[in-house]
Design a protein around this motif. Sequence first.
Motif, mmCIF file in Angstrom:
data_model
loop_
_atom_site.group_PDB
_atom_site.id
_atom_site.type_symbol
_atom_site.label_atom_id
_atom_site.label_comp_id
_atom_site.label_asym_id
_atom_site.label_seq_id
_atom_site.Cartn_x
_atom_site.Cartn_y
_atom_site.Cartn_z
ATOM 1 N N GLN A 261 0.751 -1.307 0.050
ATOM 2 C CA GLN A 261 -0.122 0.128 0.010
ATOM 3 C C GLN A 261 0.823 1.330 0.086
ATOM 4 O OE1 GLN A 261 -3.501 0.007 0.016
ATOM 5 N NE2 GLN A 261 -3.037 1.949 -0.779
ATOM 6 N N GLN A 262 1.793 1.197 0.686
ATOM 7 C CA GLN A 262 2.735 2.494 0.915
ATOM 8 C C GLN A 262 3.605 2.822 -0.608
ATOM 9 O OE1 GLN A 262 5.281 0.987 4.107
ATOM 10 N NE2 GLN A 262 4.038 2.295 5.668
ATOM 11 N N TRP B 172 2.170 1.733 -3.702
ATOM 12 C CA TRP B 172 1.337 2.582 -4.545
ATOM 13 C C TRP B 172 1.007 3.742 -4.260
ATOM 14 C CZ3 TRP B 172 -0.676 2.819 -8.914
ATOM 15 C CH2 TRP B 172 -1.807 3.554 -9.348
ATOM 16 N N ASP B 173 0.816 4.113 -2.887
ATOM 17 C CA ASP B 173 0.564 5.423 -2.498
ATOM 18 C C ASP B 173 1.712 6.390 -2.833
ATOM 19 O OD1 ASP B 173 -1.903 4.681 -1.319
ATOM 20 O OD2 ASP B 173 -1.085 4.521 0.718
ATOM 21 N N ASP B 174 2.803 5.935 -2.979
ATOM 22 C CA ASP B 174 4.087 6.802 -3.258
ATOM 23 C C ASP B 174 4.047 6.784 -4.890
ATOM 24 O OD1 ASP B 174 6.775 7.808 -2.264
ATOM 25 O OD2 ASP B 174 7.320 6.753 -4.159
ATOM 26 N N ARG C 243 1.256 9.326 -5.950
ATOM 27 C CA ARG C 243 1.517 10.708 -5.381
ATOM 28 C C ARG C 243 2.553 11.163 -6.309
ATOM 29 N NH1 ARG C 243 3.165 12.224 0.923
ATOM 30 N NH2 ARG C 243 3.374 14.361 0.602
#
Length: 511
Positions: free
Chosen positions: A26-27, A29-31, A34
């Motif tokens: 999840q981290q 994909w979020d990165d 963003r």
Amino acid sequence: MSRLAGGTALALCALATSALADVTPQQVWDDLARYMRDFGYTVQADQSSSGDTLTVSNVTLSMEFDSGDGPEGEAGGGTVAVRMDEIVLRDRGDGSVAVEFPASMPIDMAFNDGEDVVELTVDYTHDGLEMVVSGVPDALVYDYTADSLKLEMTDLRVAGDAIGRDMGRLSVDMGQVSGQSTITRTEALTSAAQDMTLGEVRYDLAFDDPEDDTAGEYSGTLTGVEITGTSDIPRGVNLEDMAAAIAAGFGGTARLSHDGSENRFSVTEEGAETTGQTGSDEGAFEFEISGDRMRYSATTRGGRIALAGDEMPLPVTASLGEMEFSMSVPMQPSETPQDASLTLNLNELSVSEVIWNAFDPSGRLPRTPASFVLDIGAQVTPRVSLFDADAIEALDEQPPGELNTVTLRDLTLQAGGGELTGVGAFTFDNDDLETFNGMPRPEGTLELTVSGANALIDNLIAMGLMTDEDAMGARMMLSMFTVPGSEPDTATSTIQINERGHISANGQRIQ
């Protein structure tokens, strides 16, 4: 398109090497999402988790942009959208995450070129594309490799009409891709660094427009391609407004180098065909935006070209030992003078014996390679940002800044057995625009040295390229502006402009 290349490249690269720190799917994909938003993309996707795997499906990265005026007074511009069926992010159990991309990732583009709407789809495919991400959420490292990556245009439409491959095609193949990208974040800034090796790059481009009887084919290879780059993106900036982004701290560097290139082309216009080949032993391109300054440079070594055509009297072949071009200019408005520079170096330019024999069959001129060097430094005071189109347009006929000083660090021209060299320095009074008809009044000195001029003139007369009357005029000009040097067939000249705008040559006023 630059943001497409810079931003999407990270999300569409390949396989990992090592992972040492703790990061979750999840981290990662979020990165990624963003980072794409920082570059101006709108990110849409569906997410689902199962155990140690995050699947992101129906992914679309899209962007709209403006580019001048379109037809019938409408605003020009276009859209770019990257589509992916799904991206799979899997926890590897050692604190790192493996990222799997689909085999095909279509890129849809539409452009309003001022006359017609051009739509095209470029398919991004890969062989062995994999990626592993390690690090911590605010400092992620993306390691990747791939056997190959390919871009191929699969659909092209102009004003709604489909254009077949016989009228337009485009493909780019990149082999043995590997590299590393790092993204770090603070409260104020997102920074990225990339180091990529592409191995061999092959391209093929062709078009055929029967309406105006023009066609062209271009193909070639680059070997040993390496790309490095960095970028700093302040939080909350709009990259469509580049002037404001730079003022807020946006900056970056890019460097592309290769170990050799070979290019071929054929162009037909109004029934006449021109064909050619170009190549080089190595080359490099560098670009930098840093603070209030922009720098660009390009170098080529071992350059060569061969041309032939229906409207050319004879084939042309030439080689260039080295070419260097560099430029550095300030980008932001300033109240004080800022440094600027321009360098052009063409070293050992040679042409074939066929060309020499065409105008010098008796071999009167020395057939040594020609060279040209121009190295200029300056100080300028810019009034507006180079990226602020509205401010530049508002200047009307006013210059965008003031020219304060110019230093000629090196001027060298060697050709046909003659040589010209020069150095000099001038300051400019921007309050005096009358003495030189609207140009700031210069003050300074230019030192010139000429050698081999009389021998060159004699050879040109013997070759029939200069008449006796022309030669007499040339020698009179040399005598007016130069004095004999210490060696045979040499001359020097000192050109001065004083504080009153008077011009003198070797102490003799000429204006």
